[in-house]
Design a protein around this motif. Structure first.
Motif, PDB file in Angstrom:
ATOM      1  N   VAL A 242       0.841  -1.203   0.000  1.00 34.43           N
ATOM      2  CA  VAL A 242       0.000   0.000   0.000  1.00 34.43           C
ATOM      3  C   VAL A 242       0.873   1.249   0.000  1.00 34.43           C
ATOM      4  O   VAL A 242       0.640   2.203  -0.761  1.00 34.43           O
ATOM      5  CB  VAL A 242      -0.938  -0.013   1.227  1.00 34.43           C
ATOM      6  CG1 VAL A 242      -1.601   1.350   1.409  1.00 34.43           C
ATOM      7  CG2 VAL A 242      -2.000  -1.091   1.079  1.00 34.43           C
ATOM      8  N   ILE A 243       1.886   1.262   0.853  1.00 36.51           N
ATOM      9  CA  ILE A 243       2.765   2.431   0.951  1.00 36.51           C
ATOM     10  C   ILE A 243       3.568   2.618  -0.322  1.00 36.51           C
ATOM     11  O   ILE A 243       3.712   3.737  -0.826  1.00 36.51           O
ATOM     12  CB  ILE A 243       3.685   2.288   2.181  1.00 36.51           C
ATOM     13  CG1 ILE A 243       2.858   2.307   3.472  1.00 36.51           C
ATOM     14  CG2 ILE A 243       4.734   3.406   2.202  1.00 36.51           C
ATOM     15  CD1 ILE A 243       3.649   2.017   4.722  1.00 36.51           C
ATOM     16  N   GLU A 244       4.097   1.521  -0.864  1.00 34.47           N
ATOM     17  CA  GLU A 244       4.889   1.599  -2.086  1.00 34.47           C
ATOM     18  C   GLU A 244       4.046   2.112  -3.250  1.00 34.47           C
ATOM     19  O   GLU A 244       4.513   2.957  -4.041  1.00 34.47           O
ATOM     20  CB  GLU A 244       5.471   0.229  -2.418  1.00 34.47           C
ATOM     21  CG  GLU A 244       6.077   0.096  -3.817  1.00 34.47           C
ATOM     22  CD  GLU A 244       7.251   1.018  -4.082  1.00 34.47           C
ATOM     23  OE1 GLU A 244       7.549   1.262  -5.271  1.00 34.47           O
ATOM     24  OE2 GLU A 244       7.871   1.509  -3.112  1.00 34.47           O
TER      25      GLU A 244
ATOM     26  N   GLY B 106      -1.783  11.976   5.597  1.00 33.98           N
ATOM     27  CA  GLY B 106      -3.018  11.568   6.248  1.00 33.98           C
ATOM     28  C   GLY B 106      -3.781  10.564   5.414  1.00 33.98           C
ATOM     29  O   GLY B 106      -4.320   9.570   5.938  1.00 33.98           O
ATOM     30  N   ARG B 107      -3.848  10.791   4.113  1.00 34.51           N
ATOM     31  CA  ARG B 107      -4.512   9.837   3.218  1.00 34.51           C
ATOM     32  C   ARG B 107      -3.855   8.470   3.318  1.00 34.51           C
ATOM     33  O   ARG B 107      -4.540   7.437   3.391  1.00 34.51           O
ATOM     34  CB  ARG B 107      -4.450  10.343   1.775  1.00 34.51           C
ATOM     35  CG  ARG B 107      -5.028   9.380   0.743  1.00 34.51           C
ATOM     36  CD  ARG B 107      -6.519   9.197   0.905  1.00 34.51           C
ATOM     37  NE  ARG B 107      -7.109   8.476  -0.206  1.00 34.51           N
ATOM     38  CZ  ARG B 107      -8.405   8.274  -0.358  1.00 34.51           C
ATOM     39  NH1 ARG B 107      -9.256   8.751   0.531  1.00 34.51           N
ATOM     40  NH2 ARG B 107      -8.873   7.617  -1.398  1.00 34.51           N
ATOM     41  N   LEU B 108      -2.520   8.434   3.356  1.00 36.86           N
ATOM     42  CA  LEU B 108      -1.823   7.164   3.410  1.00 36.86           C
ATOM     43  C   LEU B 108      -2.062   6.461   4.748  1.00 36.86           C
ATOM     44  O   LEU B 108      -2.209   5.232   4.789  1.00 36.86           O
ATOM     45  CB  LEU B 108      -0.330   7.379   3.169  1.00 36.86           C
ATOM     46  CG  LEU B 108       0.538   6.126   3.104  1.00 36.86           C
ATOM     47  CD1 LEU B 108      -0.012   5.098   2.121  1.00 36.86           C
ATOM     48  CD2 LEU B 108       1.966   6.499   2.730  1.00 36.86           C
ATOM     49  N   VAL B 109      -2.131   7.199   5.836  1.00 41.06           N
ATOM     50  CA  VAL B 109      -2.478   6.595   7.131  1.00 41.06           C
ATOM     51  C   VAL B 109      -3.843   5.917   7.047  1.00 41.06           C
ATOM     52  O   VAL B 109      -4.032   4.795   7.535  1.00 41.06           O
ATOM     53  CB  VAL B 109      -2.453   7.653   8.245  1.00 41.06           C
ATOM     54  CG1 VAL B 109      -3.116   7.127   9.521  1.00 41.06           C
ATOM     55  CG2 VAL B 109      -1.024   8.071   8.547  1.00 41.06           C
ATOM     56  N   ASP B 110      -4.801   6.593   6.409  1.00 40.11           N
ATOM     57  CA  ASP B 110      -6.134   5.996   6.242  1.00 40.11           C
ATOM     58  C   ASP B 110      -6.065   4.712   5.416  1.00 40.11           C
ATOM     59  O   ASP B 110      -6.756   3.729   5.709  1.00 40.11           O
ATOM     60  CB  ASP B 110      -7.079   6.981   5.569  1.00 40.11           C
ATOM     61  CG  ASP B 110      -7.503   8.128   6.475  1.00 40.11           C
ATOM     62  OD1 ASP B 110      -7.517   7.946   7.706  1.00 40.11           O
ATOM     63  OD2 ASP B 110      -7.810   9.209   5.940  1.00 40.11           O
TER      64      ASP B 110
ATOM     65  N   ASP C 177       1.137  12.011  12.349  1.00 41.28           N
ATOM     66  CA  ASP C 177      -0.155  11.812  11.687  1.00 41.28           C
ATOM     67  C   ASP C 177      -0.602  10.403  12.023  1.00 41.28           C
ATOM     68  O   ASP C 177       0.024   9.434  11.588  1.00 41.28           O
ATOM     69  CB  ASP C 177      -0.041  11.993  10.177  1.00 41.28           C
ATOM     70  CG  ASP C 177       0.325  13.418   9.786  1.00 41.28           C
ATOM     71  OD1 ASP C 177       0.041  14.327  10.577  1.00 41.28           O
ATOM     72  OD2 ASP C 177       0.894  13.599   8.707  1.00 41.28           O
ATOM     73  N   LEU C 178      -1.685  10.285  12.790  1.00 37.96           N
ATOM     74  CA  LEU C 178      -2.032   8.956  13.286  1.00 37.96           C
ATOM     75  C   LEU C 178      -3.540   8.736  13.324  1.00 37.96           C
ATOM     76  O   LEU C 178      -4.321   9.683  13.370  1.00 37.96           O
ATOM     77  CB  LEU C 178      -1.434   8.731  14.672  1.00 37.96           C
ATOM     78  CG  LEU C 178      -1.828   9.675  15.808  1.00 37.96           C
ATOM     79  CD1 LEU C 178      -3.050   9.170  16.546  1.00 37.96           C
ATOM     80  CD2 LEU C 178      -0.675   9.835  16.787  1.00 37.96           C
TER      81      LEU C 178
ATOM     82  N   ALA D 243      -7.879  10.503   8.833  1.00 37.15           N
ATOM     83  CA  ALA D 243      -6.611  11.221   8.879  1.00 37.15           C
ATOM     84  C   ALA D 243      -6.458  12.205   7.716  1.00 37.15           C
ATOM     85  O   ALA D 243      -5.776  13.221   7.856  1.00 37.15           O
ATOM     86  CB  ALA D 243      -5.454  10.225   8.901  1.00 37.15           C
ATOM     87  N   MET D 244      -7.050  11.914   6.570  1.00 40.01           N
ATOM     88  CA  MET D 244      -6.907  12.850   5.462  1.00 40.01           C
ATOM     89  C   MET D 244      -7.533  14.202   5.796  1.00 40.01           C
ATOM     90  O   MET D 244      -6.939  15.254   5.548  1.00 40.01           O
ATOM     91  CB  MET D 244      -7.531  12.288   4.176  1.00 40.01           C
ATOM     92  CG  MET D 244      -7.359  13.222   2.989  1.00 40.01           C
ATOM     93  SD  MET D 244      -7.839  12.535   1.380  1.00 40.01           S
ATOM     94  CE  MET D 244      -9.605  12.390   1.568  1.00 40.01           C
ATOM     95  N   HIS D 245      -8.730  14.203   6.373  1.00 37.51           N
ATOM     96  CA  HIS D 245      -9.350  15.478   6.748  1.00 37.51           C
ATOM     97  C   HIS D 245      -8.604  16.140   7.907  1.00 37.51           C
ATOM     98  O   HIS D 245      -8.477  17.377   7.951  1.00 37.51           O
ATOM     99  CB  HIS D 245     -10.820  15.266   7.117  1.00 37.51           C
ATOM    100  CG  HIS D 245     -11.730  15.198   5.934  1.00 37.51           C
ATOM    101  ND1 HIS D 245     -11.946  14.040   5.234  1.00 37.51           N
ATOM    102  CD2 HIS D 245     -12.477  16.164   5.317  1.00 37.51           C
ATOM    103  CE1 HIS D 245     -12.787  14.289   4.230  1.00 37.51           C
ATOM    104  NE2 HIS D 245     -13.113  15.560   4.256  1.00 37.51           N
ATOM    105  N   ALA D 246      -8.079  15.327   8.834  1.00 38.71           N
ATOM    106  CA  ALA D 246      -7.301  15.914   9.924  1.00 38.71           C
ATOM    107  C   ALA D 246      -6.027  16.558   9.384  1.00 38.71           C
ATOM    108  O   ALA D 246      -5.657  17.673   9.787  1.00 38.71           O
ATOM    109  CB  ALA D 246      -6.952  14.839  10.957  1.00 38.71           C
ATOM    110  N   ASP D 247      -5.345  15.894   8.466  1.00 39.19           N
ATOM    111  CA  ASP D 247      -4.123  16.428   7.869  1.00 39.19           C
ATOM    112  C   ASP D 247      -4.422  17.699   7.080  1.00 39.19           C
ATOM    113  O   ASP D 247      -3.707  18.707   7.183  1.00 39.19           O
ATOM    114  CB  ASP D 247      -3.518  15.361   6.956  1.00 39.19           C
ATOM    115  CG  ASP D 247      -2.065  15.625   6.603  1.00 39.19           C
ATOM    116  OD1 ASP D 247      -1.458  16.551   7.162  1.00 39.19           O
ATOM    117  OD2 ASP D 247      -1.529  14.858   5.767  1.00 39.19           O
TER     118      ASP D 247
END
Length: 284
Positions: A32-34, A139-143, A163-164, A234-238
């Motif tokens: 997912v991260i890659e 934030g999107r990636l955390v989600d 970001d968590l 997290a995307m909206h928080a970021d």
């Protein structure tokens, strides 16, 4: 809780789960991260956004519509201060692909970015520009990582260095003082929510240079030193944490139902009325 700690996208990740993740589960998170990094990193020559630097089009990344539509709201709320074409401005000040940290002249981002950048059937740039989704991308990636681990039972914390996202039992999180990393300005308590932070002491270099730019001027912000935002994702928080550096950010956070704290460069703190944070410093 089992802890998996690793480095990715230039930052430290801590993932806490009720049981230790298996090899296949860790590999799925890595994938997912890659994938996200390969599409959105302007620090990789082989990324989708790097391939578009001179203009052109590419296959539409899976997250493009969600992120860029949110950028539209950010841009409108902050009168153009937040802009996904700020990448050239960051590079001009030394935060470039090689991390040269050698600053040149400030470079404002194009204010007609919505005419230049398209994301309907394909991701397109009609003229040379540098896409940078740093205002909400982590934030999107955390989600996305949290969603990949949705099948894991019990409590879950996905932490990408400030970001968590938390699932399950409440977690207490210290809000690091932007001028002294040994201190906290307060403690937030969240459960089944996300908290994202941004500060001018992170990714800072030179004389007053840091990564939070006003896209209209190409210069780092000067009024606010740090922001923290709490949202359901997290995307909206970021995104809110970025917007809070500018006029209009607090109003946008209120529309989104985001609670927040921010500290000015002269040490004053502000907070939203319902923010679940115990402040150790006086609020203005």
């Amino acid at each position: 809780m089992a802890l998996w700690r690793f480095d990715a996208i230039g930052t430290r990740w801590d993932i806490e789960t009720a049981r230790e993740l298996g090899e296949d589960e860790r590999a799925a998170v890595d994938a997912v991260i890659e994938r996200f990094d390969r599409e959105w990193s302007r620090f990789r020559e082989d990324s989708v956004v790097s391939s578009l630097g001179g203009g052109g089009s590419a296959e539409l990344p899976a997250d493009a519509a969600d992120m860029l539509e949110l950028y539209r709201e950010l841009s409108e709320a902050t009168d153009g201060a937040v802009n996904p074409l700020v990448g050239a401005g960051l590079s001009a000040l030394g935060y470039d692909a090689s991390i040269s940290l050698v600053a040149g002249a400030a470079r404002p981002a194009p204010q007609d970015w919505q005419d230049i950048l398209g994301w309907t059937e394909r991701l397109t740039l009609t003229e040379p520009a540098a896409i940078d989704v740093g205002a909400l991308g982590k934030g999107r990636l955390v989600d996305l990582v949290r969603a990949e681990l949705a099948h894991i039972p019990g409590n879950l914390v996905v932490d990408a260095s400030g970001d968590l996202a938390v699932r399950g039992a409440a977690v207490r999180i210290a809000l690091e003082h932007p001028f002294d990393a040994r201190r906290a300005i307060g403690v937030a308590t969240i459960a089944d929510q996300a908290l994202c932070a941004s500060a001018i002491n992170r990714r800072a270099w030179g004389d007053g240079l840091h990564h939070v730019l006003d896209a209209r001027t190409g210069m780092p912000v000067r009024t606010w030193a740090a922001t923290w935002a709490i949202a359901d994702d997290a995307m909206h928080a970021d995104a809110a944490a970025t917007a809070l550096f500018f006029d209009g950010g607090a109003e946008l956070a209120a529309r989104w139902g985001v609670e927040w704290v921010r500290m000015s460069t002269d040490g004053r703190a502000q907070r939203s009325s319902g923010c679940p944070v115990e402040l150790f410093t006086a609020a203005s």
